[in-house]
Design a protein around this motif. Structure first.
Motif, PDB file in Angstrom:
ATOM      1  N   ALA A 235       0.852  -1.193   0.000  1.00  0.00           N
ATOM      2  CA  ALA A 235       0.000   0.000   0.000  1.00  0.00           C
ATOM      3  C   ALA A 235       0.887   1.242   0.000  1.00  0.00           C
ATOM      4  O   ALA A 235       2.036   1.174   0.413  1.00  0.00           O
ATOM      5  N   THR A 236       0.336   2.359  -0.477  1.00  0.00           N
ATOM      6  CA  THR A 236       1.089   3.627  -0.478  1.00  0.00           C
ATOM      7  C   THR A 236       0.269   4.699   0.219  1.00  0.00           C
ATOM      8  O   THR A 236      -0.946   4.775   0.027  1.00  0.00           O
ATOM      9  N   LEU A 237       0.938   5.507   1.026  1.00  0.00           N
ATOM     10  CA  LEU A 237       0.278   6.658   1.641  1.00  0.00           C
ATOM     11  C   LEU A 237       1.062   7.902   1.230  1.00  0.00           C
ATOM     12  O   LEU A 237       2.259   8.001   1.490  1.00  0.00           O
ATOM     13  N   ILE A 238       0.370   8.826   0.557  1.00  0.00           N
ATOM     14  CA  ILE A 238       1.001  10.084   0.164  1.00  0.00           C
ATOM     15  C   ILE A 238       0.500  11.145   1.135  1.00  0.00           C
ATOM     16  O   ILE A 238      -0.713  11.365   1.245  1.00  0.00           O
ATOM     17  N   MET A 239       1.392  11.753   1.880  1.00  0.00           N
ATOM     18  CA  MET A 239       0.934  12.710   2.898  1.00  0.00           C
ATOM     19  C   MET A 239       1.948  13.830   3.129  1.00  0.00           C
ATOM     20  O   MET A 239       3.069  13.776   2.638  1.00  0.00           O
ATOM     21  N   SER A 240       1.526  14.818   3.905  1.00  0.00           N
ATOM     22  CA  SER A 240       2.402  15.943   4.213  1.00  0.00           C
ATOM     23  C   SER A 240       3.484  15.507   5.188  1.00  0.00           C
ATOM     24  O   SER A 240       3.235  14.792   6.148  1.00  0.00           O
ATOM     25  N   GLY A 241       4.704  15.994   4.940  1.00  0.00           N
ATOM     26  CA  GLY A 241       5.800  15.697   5.849  1.00  0.00           C
ATOM     27  C   GLY A 241       6.145  16.915   6.681  1.00  0.00           C
ATOM     28  O   GLY A 241       7.192  16.976   7.306  1.00  0.00           O
ATOM     29  N   GLU A 242       5.262  17.902   6.665  1.00  0.00           N
ATOM     30  CA  GLU A 242       5.586  19.164   7.327  1.00  0.00           C
ATOM     31  C   GLU A 242       5.067  19.268   8.750  1.00  0.00           C
ATOM     32  O   GLU A 242       5.427  20.168   9.478  1.00  0.00           O
ATOM     33  N   GLN A 243       4.212  18.304   9.130  1.00  0.00           N
ATOM     34  CA  GLN A 243       3.596  18.369  10.457  1.00  0.00           C
ATOM     35  C   GLN A 243       4.229  17.323  11.357  1.00  0.00           C
ATOM     36  O   GLN A 243       3.997  16.121  11.167  1.00  0.00           O
ATOM     37  N   THR A 244       5.009  17.740  12.313  1.00  0.00           N
ATOM     38  CA  THR A 244       5.672  16.773  13.195  1.00  0.00           C
ATOM     39  C   THR A 244       4.634  15.987  14.004  1.00  0.00           C
ATOM     40  O   THR A 244       3.667  16.562  14.495  1.00  0.00           O
ATOM     41  N   GLY A 245       4.825  14.692  14.081  1.00  0.00           N
ATOM     42  CA  GLY A 245       3.912  13.843  14.851  1.00  0.00           C
ATOM     43  C   GLY A 245       2.835  13.175  14.013  1.00  0.00           C
ATOM     44  O   GLY A 245       2.210  12.205  14.431  1.00  0.00           O
ATOM     45  N   LEU A 246       2.626  13.699  12.805  1.00  0.00           N
ATOM     46  CA  LEU A 246       1.551  13.149  11.960  1.00  0.00           C
ATOM     47  C   LEU A 246       1.881  11.729  11.481  1.00  0.00           C
ATOM     48  O   LEU A 246       1.008  10.852  11.455  1.00  0.00           O
ATOM     49  N   LEU A 247       3.141  11.510  11.118  1.00  0.00           N
ATOM     50  CA  LEU A 247       3.531  10.202  10.559  1.00  0.00           C
ATOM     51  C   LEU A 247       3.238   9.044  11.523  1.00  0.00           C
ATOM     52  O   LEU A 247       2.531   8.105  11.143  1.00  0.00           O
ATOM     53  N   PRO A 248       3.728   9.084  12.763  1.00  0.00           N
ATOM     54  CA  PRO A 248       3.395   7.956  13.638  1.00  0.00           C
ATOM     55  C   PRO A 248       1.895   7.862  13.925  1.00  0.00           C
ATOM     56  O   PRO A 248       1.365   6.761  14.070  1.00  0.00           O
ATOM     57  N   SER A 249       1.197   9.008  13.965  1.00  0.00           N
ATOM     58  CA  SER A 249      -0.222   8.950  14.337  1.00  0.00           C
ATOM     59  C   SER A 249      -1.091   8.298  13.255  1.00  0.00           C
ATOM     60  O   SER A 249      -2.088   7.678  13.572  1.00  0.00           O
ATOM     61  N   VAL A 250      -0.688   8.396  11.968  1.00  0.00           N
ATOM     62  CA  VAL A 250      -1.519   7.735  10.942  1.00  0.00           C
ATOM     63  C   VAL A 250      -1.463   6.204  11.090  1.00  0.00           C
ATOM     64  O   VAL A 250      -2.404   5.514  10.717  1.00  0.00           O
ATOM     65  N   PHE A 251      -0.367   5.718  11.668  1.00  0.00           N
ATOM     66  CA  PHE A 251      -0.286   4.268  11.875  1.00  0.00           C
ATOM     67  C   PHE A 251      -1.162   3.830  13.055  1.00  0.00           C
ATOM     68  O   PHE A 251      -1.394   2.658  13.270  1.00  0.00           O
ATOM     69  N   ASP A 252      -1.649   4.830  13.828  1.00  0.00           N
ATOM     70  CA  ASP A 252      -2.583   4.537  14.923  1.00  0.00           C
ATOM     71  C   ASP A 252      -4.004   4.943  14.573  1.00  0.00           C
ATOM     72  O   ASP A 252      -4.853   5.095  15.451  1.00  0.00           O
ATOM     73  N   GLY A 253      -4.253   5.211  13.314  1.00  0.00           N
ATOM     74  CA  GLY A 253      -5.634   5.472  12.906  1.00  0.00           C
ATOM     75  C   GLY A 253      -5.966   6.915  12.548  1.00  0.00           C
ATOM     76  O   GLY A 253      -7.091   7.196  12.140  1.00  0.00           O
ATOM     77  N   ALA A 254      -5.018   7.852  12.702  1.00  0.00           N
ATOM     78  CA  ALA A 254      -5.327   9.246  12.339  1.00  0.00           C
ATOM     79  C   ALA A 254      -5.524   9.350  10.825  1.00  0.00           C
ATOM     80  O   ALA A 254      -4.871   8.658  10.050  1.00  0.00           O
ATOM     81  N   GLU A 255      -6.440  10.233  10.432  1.00  0.00           N
ATOM     82  CA  GLU A 255      -6.744  10.435   9.007  1.00  0.00           C
ATOM     83  C   GLU A 255      -5.810  11.476   8.415  1.00  0.00           C
ATOM     84  O   GLU A 255      -5.756  12.599   8.914  1.00  0.00           O
ATOM     85  N   ALA A 256      -5.073  11.123   7.387  1.00  0.00           N
ATOM     86  CA  ALA A 256      -4.284  12.128   6.678  1.00  0.00           C
ATOM     87  C   ALA A 256      -3.868  11.541   5.337  1.00  0.00           C
ATOM     88  O   ALA A 256      -3.708  10.325   5.204  1.00  0.00           O
ATOM     89  N   GLY A 257      -3.716  12.398   4.370  1.00  0.00           N
ATOM     90  CA  GLY A 257      -3.154  11.987   3.089  1.00  0.00           C
ATOM     91  C   GLY A 257      -4.079  11.153   2.224  1.00  0.00           C
ATOM     92  O   GLY A 257      -5.276  11.005   2.478  1.00  0.00           O
ATOM     93  N   THR A 258      -3.481  10.630   1.151  1.00  0.00           N
ATOM     94  CA  THR A 258      -4.191   9.760   0.207  1.00  0.00           C
ATOM     95  C   THR A 258      -3.628   8.351   0.338  1.00  0.00           C
ATOM     96  O   THR A 258      -2.419   8.156   0.207  1.00  0.00           O
TER      97      THR A 258
END
Ligand code: GLU
Length: 373
Positions: A235-258
């Motif tokens: 799978a691929t997730l395209i998302m913003s890399g400008e928000q610190t903390g967002l990357l680990p949180s998407v692996f816990d269910g946060a909504e971000a990116g495509t």
């Protein structure tokens, strides 16, 4: 599906775009690398294997050399890459060290993966690094790569790396938040597409992968990368890399990116390598009967079904097969050189022997070396 894939992901490749770690004026931005490293370390301490593909060498090299403009000629660009790569790596080394993580530099060219033996070797090396608990930081070997051996862009390199290590997820971090319905910089009513179940022509068009309208923030190569990943079952997730903390949180269910889902039908690694790593050296035009045999009946390609041969290739090279409309329908490793195939195209096995003598193979492309596109 999205939540489950991300929660269960054991192995993740994170691709970091140049604009996230360096800028034209200021060069490398070590503070951004520190923030990204802390997010990546969080994934790692969460029990995942993580590999990083990072751009930014050329841009930081330009600044370090004091150049005022992007170098036009290749040797200067390559010099900038050499100067910038060591600075880039130094910043990653320091950032990860302070987080208690070990990193390794891996530089690749397309040629390193286009040979199956070298491909397997790179796979084993990365597996050994992962086994040691190291985070590999990968980039294209820009200092030696010229056009013929270049991946071209790091989105493509990241997809090849994801396949190389059989990653569950490729995360592409960039300065845009994902794929939009239209170019968000030009149209304020553009909306984010959160989920892509299949990379259709419409999705490619929105990403600017075809030339119907302009690219959506450099999205074309990202969608091409996602397509390659989907084909081996990632799978691929395209998302913003400008928000610190967002990357680990998407692996816990946060909504971000495509999020782009894997394909149901998976190609084996070898067939994926033939389809997406190798570059074709020629084309074989097929008659309708051969197309039918390949596509519907799962057969090998025989010389009798070939109507025209173009390009300059040797036995073992990759070639494309086209139908009568000129559309590419398959790709495979050919058993004969272009010269031999030109002499035996359209001929039955018995006639082939009369024309060029006894041959080791009957098939022009064996089924095991053939991928239907
Ligand atoms: N390898 C290049 C660099 O590190 C970047 C290529 C890309 O981002 O597509 O500067």
């Amino acid at each position: 599906m999205r939540d489950r894939v991300l929660k269960d992901a054991k192995r993740v490749v994170v691709k970091i775009g140049s604009s996230l770690v360096a800028s034209r004026g200021a060069g490398l931005r070590p503070e951004r690398i520190e923030q990204l490293a802390s997010d990546i370390a969080a994934l790692k301490t969460g029990g995942r294997d993580v590999l990083v593909v990072s751009s930014g060498a050329i841009v930081s090299g330009i600044q370090k050399l004091g150049l005022t403009a992007y170098p036009k000629n290749l040797p200067e660009k390559q010099a900038a890459a050499a100067v910038g790569q060591s600075r880039l790596m130094w910043a990653y080394e320091k950032a990860f060290e302070s987080l208690g993580q070990k990193v390794a530099q891996v530089l690749l060219t397309h040629q390193d993966l286009a040979d199956r033996k070298r491909f397997m070797n790179a796979r084993h090396t990365l597996a050994a690094l992962i086994g040691f608990g190291v985070i590999p930081i990968i980039n294209e070997n820009d200092t030696v790569a010229v056009d013929e051996i270049r991946f071209g862009d790091n989105d493509n390199l990241a997809a090849q790396v994801a396949h190389l290590v059989d990653a569950d997820v490729l995360v592409i971090l960039s300065d845009v938040a994902g794929l939009y319905t239209e170019d968000p910089r030009k149209n304020t009513s553009a909306t984010l597409i959160p989920l892509v179940t299949d990379i259709t022509k419409d999705i490619e068009r929105r990403a600017g992968a075809t030339d119907s309208f302009e690219g959506t923030g450099g999205m074309a190569t990202k969608i091409q990368a996602a397509k390659k990943v989907a084909e081996y079952g990632g799978a691929t997730l395209i998302m913003s890399g400008e928000q610190t903390g967002l990357l680990p949180s998407v692996f816990d269910g946060a909504e971000a990116g495509t999020f782009i889902l894997p394909k149901g039908r998976r190609l084996t690694s070898r067939k994926h390598w033939i389809a997406f790593t190798l570059r074709v050296k020629g084309q074989l035009a097929l008659d309708d009967g051969a197309v039918e045999a390949l596509v519907r009946r799962g057969k090998s390609l025989l010389p009798s079904g070939i109507t025209a041969v173009s390009g300059d290739f040797s036995a073992g090279d990759a070639v494309a097969c086209t139908n009568r409309q000129g559309k590419e329908i398959a790709k495979g490793l050919v058993n004969f050189s272009a010269d031999t195939l030109k002499r035996i195209k359209g001929l039955k096995t018995a006639e082939i022997q009369k024309t060029v003598g006894a041959q080791e193979y009957e098939e022009a492309i064996h089924r095991d070396n053939l991928v239907i596109l």
